[in-house]
Every structure is written in C-alpha cells, then in structure tokens.
Design an enzyme around this catalytic site. Structure first.
Site, PDB file in Angstrom:
ATOM      1  N   GLU A 146       0.838  -1.214   0.000  1.00  0.00           N
ATOM      2  CA  GLU A 146       0.000   0.000   0.000  1.00  0.00           C
ATOM      3  C   GLU A 146       0.871   1.262   0.000  1.00  0.00           C
ATOM      4  O   GLU A 146       0.632   2.201   0.761  1.00  0.00           O
ATOM      5  CB  GLU A 146      -0.929   0.024   1.229  1.00  0.00           C
ATOM      6  CG  GLU A 146      -1.760  -1.235   1.430  1.00  0.00           C
ATOM      7  CD  GLU A 146      -3.077  -1.237   0.650  1.00  0.00           C
ATOM      8  OE1 GLU A 146      -3.339  -0.266  -0.079  1.00  0.00           O
ATOM      9  OE2 GLU A 146      -3.806  -2.229   0.745  1.00  0.00           O
ATOM     10  N   ARG A 180     -13.380  -4.501  -3.537  1.00  0.00           N
ATOM     11  CA  ARG A 180     -13.202  -5.521  -2.489  1.00  0.00           C
ATOM     12  C   ARG A 180     -13.991  -6.780  -2.817  1.00  0.00           C
ATOM     13  O   ARG A 180     -13.839  -7.812  -2.186  1.00  0.00           O
ATOM     14  CB  ARG A 180     -13.721  -5.028  -1.113  1.00  0.00           C
ATOM     15  CG  ARG A 180     -13.103  -3.789  -0.501  1.00  0.00           C
ATOM     16  CD  ARG A 180     -11.629  -3.860  -0.431  1.00  0.00           C
ATOM     17  NE  ARG A 180     -11.039  -3.277  -1.626  1.00  0.00           N
ATOM     18  CZ  ARG A 180      -9.855  -3.611  -2.096  1.00  0.00           C
ATOM     19  NH1 ARG A 180      -9.124  -4.524  -1.509  1.00  0.00           N
ATOM     20  NH2 ARG A 180      -9.372  -3.040  -3.178  1.00  0.00           N
TER      21      ARG A 180
HETATM   22  P1  ATP Z   1      -5.591  -4.723  -3.406  1.00  0.00           P
HETATM   23  O1  ATP Z   1      -5.314  -3.739  -4.478  1.00  0.00           O
HETATM   24  O2  ATP Z   1      -7.033  -4.785  -3.073  1.00  0.00           O
HETATM   25  O3  ATP Z   1      -4.694  -4.617  -2.234  1.00  0.00           O
HETATM   26  P2  ATP Z   1      -3.894  -6.828  -4.379  1.00  0.00           P
HETATM   27  O4  ATP Z   1      -3.366  -6.339  -5.662  1.00  0.00           O
HETATM   28  O5  ATP Z   1      -3.013  -6.758  -3.196  1.00  0.00           O
HETATM   29  O6  ATP Z   1      -5.311  -6.175  -4.067  1.00  0.00           O
HETATM   30  P3  ATP Z   1      -4.176  -9.582  -3.661  1.00  0.00           P
HETATM   31  O7  ATP Z   1      -4.973  -9.358  -2.433  1.00  0.00           O
HETATM   32  O8  ATP Z   1      -2.750  -9.952  -3.539  1.00  0.00           O
HETATM   33  O9  ATP Z   1      -4.337  -8.327  -4.626  1.00  0.00           O
HETATM   34  O10 ATP Z   1      -4.878 -10.661  -4.574  1.00  0.00           O
HETATM   35  C1  ATP Z   1      -6.273 -10.619  -4.841  1.00  0.00           C
HETATM   36  C2  ATP Z   1      -6.830 -12.029  -4.894  1.00  0.00           C
HETATM   37  O11 ATP Z   1      -6.377 -12.672  -6.058  1.00  0.00           O
HETATM   38  C3  ATP Z   1      -6.382 -12.871  -3.736  1.00  0.00           C
HETATM   39  O12 ATP Z   1      -7.443 -13.696  -3.339  1.00  0.00           O
HETATM   40  C4  ATP Z   1      -5.231 -13.664  -4.327  1.00  0.00           C
HETATM   41  O13 ATP Z   1      -5.045 -14.893  -3.662  1.00  0.00           O
HETATM   42  C5  ATP Z   1      -5.695 -13.884  -5.763  1.00  0.00           C
HETATM   43  N1  ATP Z   1      -4.559 -14.035  -6.700  1.00  0.00           N
HETATM   44  C6  ATP Z   1      -3.600 -13.130  -6.975  1.00  0.00           C
HETATM   45  N2  ATP Z   1      -2.744 -13.590  -7.907  1.00  0.00           N
HETATM   46  C7  ATP Z   1      -3.163 -14.828  -8.253  1.00  0.00           C
HETATM   47  C8  ATP Z   1      -2.694 -15.831  -9.172  1.00  0.00           C
HETATM   48  N3  ATP Z   1      -1.611 -15.655  -9.925  1.00  0.00           N
HETATM   49  N4  ATP Z   1      -3.408 -16.971  -9.233  1.00  0.00           N
HETATM   50  C9  ATP Z   1      -4.510 -17.159  -8.475  1.00  0.00           C
HETATM   51  N5  ATP Z   1      -5.006 -16.270  -7.623  1.00  0.00           N
HETATM   52  C10 ATP Z   1      -4.347 -15.105  -7.484  1.00  0.00           C
HETATM   53 MG    MG Z   2      -3.200  -5.700  -1.383  1.00  0.00          MG
END
Ligand code: ATP
Ligand code: MG
Length: 664
Positions: free
Chosen positions: A226, A598
């Site tokens: 973040e 979300r």
């Molecule tokens: P935010 O912007 O809301 O913080 P983020 O970019 O940090 O989101 P994550 O929370 O890391 O995203 O991932 C979102 C969802 O997608 C999670 O449930 C994660 O397990 C799943 N995910 C991410 N990458 C993959 C992948 N390569 N294969 C399968 N599932 C994935």
């Molecule tokens: Mg995140």
C-alpha cells in the site's frame, strides 16, 4: 507434478509479470497495479522466494504493511509457505517497527527505553492541560485542532524547532507556540505520541550512524505494501533504513490512495522512479478477485478521475451477476433490505458478507436491524473496545505501574474510583511538583510530610499512596495483575454503583479479563504497546462467522464474496466536506472504487431518499458515482414508494449536472 521443488512450486502459482516481480534482483522494484491483481501476493511470495532460494536469511527481511491485521495475515501466509522460520521475518506496520527499534536504541537520543505511547485521548488531555495552564480558551483553540497541526508537521518530519506557521492561520500560530511545550510535557511523562514513534526513529537514524549501520547490515530486503498511502516521514524512514546494498520492493495503486487527508503523499509512488533511479517497474493487469461486471462498474467510476495513471485491468473470471441497486425510502428501510437479503441468502455463512459505509454514524441503523433479526455481525471501528472509559481506566493503572512518570494516566486514576482527591488537591500536588521540579508521582510521595498542604488533603493522599505502591510491587502474569488491580481498587463495586450504565461497563471489564486470559502476551509492556498500536481495523476478528460492518476506509486491502455499499448519496459519498475541492472529490471517487473492488461475487448498492443524519432529517440525492456505472450492468430493486418511480435515478433528470450543486 509432485516432484517440483518448493521454489518452483511457489513460482508456479504466479502469472508471468508477478513472477518477474517476485524474482527481480534490482535494487528497487515498483509494482504498480490495479486492485485485486495480486500485489500483496507478490510481496508475500517474494519473501518466501528470497528465503527458500537461500538469497537471504529470514532475519534479513523487513516487510511493512498498513495495519497490524494486514501484517498478521502476511505473517501467517509467510509461515504457511515457509514453516516456523517465517516467524523471524519482521512483518509489521511502520509504527510497530519503529517501537521495536526505539525500545532498543532510543537511549541514544537521551530518552528512556520504557516510554509509554500516548493515544489520541491522552494527547487531548495533555494538550488541554497545557492550553488551560496558559490561559488559552479551548473554545477558540480546541486542543484537537492544535494537535492536528502538530500531527501534520510530524507527518512531514518537521520538529518543533523547524516549525514555520502560516502567519494568517491562527491555529498554526498557536501550534508553533505549543509544539515545543507539548514535546516537553511528553518528555516529562516519558511518553511518545503516535507521530513521535516515526519522527524519533528518523532522528535516531539521522543522528546516530551506528544504529543506522546496524539496520543497514541487518535488513537486506525491505518490502512495502500500500505504498500509495505512505506519508513523507514514512518515505524518509524507508530511505533511512535502506542500506547501500539492500533492495527495496514496493507495491501500490494510485487509484486506491485514500489517506491524503491524513498526510499520505501519493506523489511518493508517482515519483518512485525519480527517487530510486535504477527502479524496475512492473505492471499487473489481471484481476483475480472480482467478476467482470463488478470490475467494469468499478473502472467506470475511477476512470473519470483526471489525476491518475491510466491502467488496464481485466479478469478471466465469469461475467457474474449484475450489480443491484436498492433505492430505499430512508435508512431504516435500507437497513431492512440489507438484513433481508442476508437472511435470505446467507444459509448461515455470514462471514461471506460485508457492509461498507462512508462514516461510522451510519452503522447504528444497520446494527439495530441486524440485532433484531438475530444476524451475527462484527463492527470494525466506532468506539473501540480499548477506547472505552472503563478499559482505559484499567489500562491507566497498568501504565502507572510500568511508568509512574506517566502524568496523564496518573491523573486519570488518582480519583477513580472516587477517593476524595478532587481538583483542588490535584492543583496542590501539581504546584508541589513544579516547586520541587519533580514528577507528579514524586509529589504524591512527598505530600504527606508537607505541612503547607491542608491536613485533610494530606490524609487522602496518604491513603492512595500505599495502594499505588502495593500495585507497583506486584510481579504477576498479566491477567492476574489486572484482576488484582480491579480487586484492590474495588473497581467492580464502583461500576456497580453506576446503575445500568455501570452494568454494560462491568460486562466490558469482564470481557477484557477473558481476553487477557486467552492471550499469549505475558509482559505488561508488550501488552501496552500492542494496545497502543491497534488501529480501527485491527479490532476486527475475522474467521468468526459474522457479517462485517466497516467504513470504506477500513476495507482497504480486504476482500469479501458479497458486499453491500450503502448510502450512495451526494453528501455522504462523496462526502459533503469534500465537494468543493476537485482533488478531494477525486479522493472520494477513489474511496468508492476501493469499496467496489473488495468484492468477489456480488455487489449490492443502495441509497435512500431521506436520511436522519448530522442531527436532522434530510432529503437525499443519489450519488454522482452511481450515475457513472453503466446502466446495463445494474439491476434496480425496491423503490416501492410512489415518491420514487423506478426510473428516478436514471431518467428524471435528477442527476443532471447542475443538481449536484443544490446540495448544501
Ligand atoms: P488490493 O489492491 O485490493 O490490495 P492486491 O493487488 O493486493 O489487491 P491480492 O490481495 O494480492 O491483490 O490478490 C487478490 C486475490 O487474487 C487474492 O485472493 C489472491 O489470492 C488472488 N490471486 C492473486 N494472484 C493470483 C494468481 N496468480 N493466481 C490465483 N489467484 C491469485
Ligand atoms: Mg493488497
């Protein structure tokens, strides 16, 4: 496929750009990507990858997240991937990392390692006392307003000596006067406030090169989640901590920057490549979280912002159901609709549901209905458990036991439960402390022998002293210690004497004791640190099967299968105080985007035609953000009232541009 080694297996769970970021060997890596694209996953997997492939020992990694809850989750994930050695990785918030550093090294700045951490209420009491002593009217200069200016300065890394007020801003001028006095008073109480945790750590690195060198040698990899919500002082701390041979990996999304009002500088992420010239920038564009329609809706809202970097976000997930929109007559009907939907669909799986709103006050109507329907829920934020008066009283006893110099806490408990030490006695004691140049606690120790203090007062003080000394001498596990405090002070009897209100408070104290019994923390100091560092979102227990109620701000980084976003009205989202400033309006739009992204499966939106809020009932206009969502992906429900034909939102011209400005 079972013969894959752990590293290969790990990398097999990532898409190509994610893999690239996880394995990158450059000094600085920025993952700049949209919501739900796996940024947090990249950080977690990178930690595991670095350790499993032998590039670094677990002790050599520092990962910084936005909340303790996020830190806990990341740590759990790392441990799941790595086993017990994951425990050795430092995963924490900026604040808790700083506490850890300061506890070991703050003596190098001439301060004691056993400092206490003052929360907002303590700060207010301290500042209120200072203003009062100086004869400043707190109506003209509310302590909270002055503290806000000081906090703002601390967020920018500006100390009392360097503080330059705007000559036309009376609050800043007052802050300039009181900032040094406030710091002195904190020092005398051996206390640091939240901002100090960061500024003192920065000072430490600036002034004590050995300490900086120590951490340079220790941390080979620093990772930050973040990143769009870091403020200046946090940015400085990252630079302080990053040694010449260390590598930095940050992830963030400018579209999710929602803490500018608290000093976050989204510019940090946009200028990353300038600050770290050899930066490698990776973009992630595949969203794994949401259905196509949810993503389409969220994009339609955020793409109207002018100040943003263009991103393409797509998903291979199903199109999914359309978003639903419910137009309620008032907030009661809105709440009934939410509860009704959950009762009908949930089949007992309440943990899949969340309700997001713009401000905490909106939770009341929802809570009442959920309670009435017997739907279990958990409220994030609001009046927090550890902020409740009775809990703070008990904590204040603990704090005085650890640190008798803590004046704010000492004053809090001196006459709680009442023991005849009124404001006059307190003034006398404070006078004595000033004369002697000692702490208030020392003044209490000396008072009984002072002939210049009226004998009735002396007698009362003489009674409290043995109690305090006795408590301070106790060496017991935390839960027994707290039981002892409650027993020795007759605190329960005191609560019972309060009638019905006391009863609720009594229940809270019992709950507190139960929590302590089940907790693993043993040391009083560690426990007080943990409590002081809790943020709104941290007092949220998931895993339990309840509907989560929270503000949009608290929802950042989380995901839920089904979400209700309520109160999508002009003046609420976007919030009325943010309507006039185009930049703040963009932040409101991002907040809406954060909420929508979300959601994994179903997104329900609602607004009401009338709402009691801010002390009166008002007619409401649907949010401009609703209009930005393509009509084809919305299915409208409700609107049974004749006041609101189902076409109201879309066709009656109520949402024509000019109507936005009718709202006061
Ligand atoms: P935010 O912007 O809301 O913080 P983020 O970019 O940090 O989101 P994550 O929370 O890391 O995203 O991932 C979102 C969802 O997608 C999670 O449930 C994660 O397990 C799943 N995910 C991410 N990458 C993959 C992948 N390569 N294969 C399968 N599932 C994935
Ligand atoms: Mg995140």
């Amino acid at each position: 496929m079972t013969d894959l080694n752990p590293v290969q297996q790990l990398l097999g769970e990532l898409n190509p750009p994610q893999k690239e970021a996880v394995t990158a060997e450059t000094k600085a890596i920025l993952v700049f990507a949209g919501a739900g694209s796996g940024k947090t996953r990249v950080l977690t997997y990178r930690i595991a990858f670095l350790i499993l492939s032998g590039k670094v020992a677990p002790e050599g990694i520092l990962a910084v997240t936005f909340t303790n809850k996020a830190a806990g989750e990341m740590k759990d994930r790392v441990c799941a991937l790595l086993g017990p050695q994951g425990e050795k990785v430092w995963v924490s918030t900026f604040h808790s990392a700083c506490v850890r550093i300061l506890r070991s090294h703050i003596h190098r700045l001439g301060r004691r390692a056993d400092f206490v951490i003052y929360d907002e209420e303590d700060q207010l009491r301290l500042m209120g006392g200072l203003l009062k002593a100086a004869g400043v009217g707190i109506h003209a200069f509310p302590p909270a307003r002055i503290l806000k200016e000081i906090e703002r300065a601390k967020n920018r890394g500006i100390g009392p000596q360097d503080y330059r007020p705007d000559d036309f801003n009376p609050y800043q001028k007052k802050a300039a006067e009181f900032y040094p006095l406030y710091q002195e008073a904190l020092g005398a109480s051996n206390a640091l406030d939240f901002g100090d945790l960061l500024t003192f750590t920065h000072l430490l690195f600036q002034h004590v090169p050995e300490v900086q060198n120590y951490y340079w040698r220790k941390f080979r990899h620093i990772l930050v989640d973040e990143y769009q919500d870091t403020n200046t002082i946090q940015h400085l701390l990252i630079k302080d901590l990053l040694g010449p041979d260390a590598s930095l990996c940050v992830v963030g999304d400018d579209d999710q920057s929602i803490y500018r009002w608290r000093g976050a500088e989204p510019a940090n992420i946009l200028s990353f490549e300038r600050d770290f010239p050899v930066a490698k920038v990776t973009k992630l564009e595949q969203n794994y979280r949401s259905t196509q329609l949810i993503l389409q809706g969220a994009n339609a809202v955020v793409c109207r912002n002018r100040w943003r970097k263009e991103k393409r976000l797509w998903t291979a997930n199903e199109p999914g159901n359309p978003l639903t929109l419910f137009v309620a007559e008032d907030e009661e009907e809105e709440a009934r609709w939410v509860a009704g939907c959950i009762a009908e669909e949930a089949k007992g799986e309440y943990g899949r549901y969340a309700v997001f709103y713009r401000i905490n006050a909106q939770s009341r109507a929802l809570e009442e209905v959920l309670m009435h329907w017997g739907i279990p829920y958990t409220l994030v934020g609001g009046v927090r458990f550890y902020q409740r008066r009775e809990i703070k009283d008990v904590l204040a006893y603990l704090r005085v036991m650890v640190n008798p110099e803590d004046e704010v806490s000492l004053k809090r408990i001196l006459n709680v439960p009442p023991r005849g030490i009124g404001p006059k006695t307190l003034v006398k004691l404070e006078e004595l402390a000033r004369q002697k140049g000692c702490s208030l606690y020392q003044a209490i120790v000396q008072a009984p022998a002072r002939k210049d203090i009226p004998s009735a007062m002396r007698k009362k003080v003489q009674e409290v002293l043995p109690l305090l000394e006795k408590l301070r001498a106790q060496v017991l596990p935390l839960d027994e210690l707290v039981s002892r405090i409650i027993e020795e002070t007759n605190y329960m009897e005191y609560l019972m004497s309060m009638g019905e209100e006391g009863h609720t408070r009594l229940e809270n104290v019992k709950e507190f004791l139960a929590v302590l019994k089940g907790s693993e923390t043993e040391g009083v100091k560690d426990f007080l640190d943990q409590v002081a560092l809790l943020t709104d979102i941290d007092e949220y227990e998931d895993g339990v099967n309840r509907v989560s109620l929270m503000t949009l701000h608290s929802a950042k980084g989380l995901e839920f299968p089904v979400v209700f976003m309520v109160g999508l009205e002009e003046g609420l989202l976007p919030y009325y105080l943010r309507l006039d400033n185009p930049e703040e309006l963009e932040e409101e739009r991002r907040l809406c985007y954060v909420g929508m992204t979300r959601v994994q499966e179903r997104l329900h939106l609602s607004c009401a035609a009338r709402r009691s809020l801010f002390g009166g009932e008002q007619r409401r206009i649907p949010s401009r953000f609703l209009r930005d969502i393509p009509r084809e992906i919305i299915c409208q429900e409700g609107a049974s009232t004749p006041l609101l034909p189902s076409s109201w939102v879309w066709e009656e011209g109520l949402l024509a541009e000019e109507t936005y400005y009718e709202y006061e």
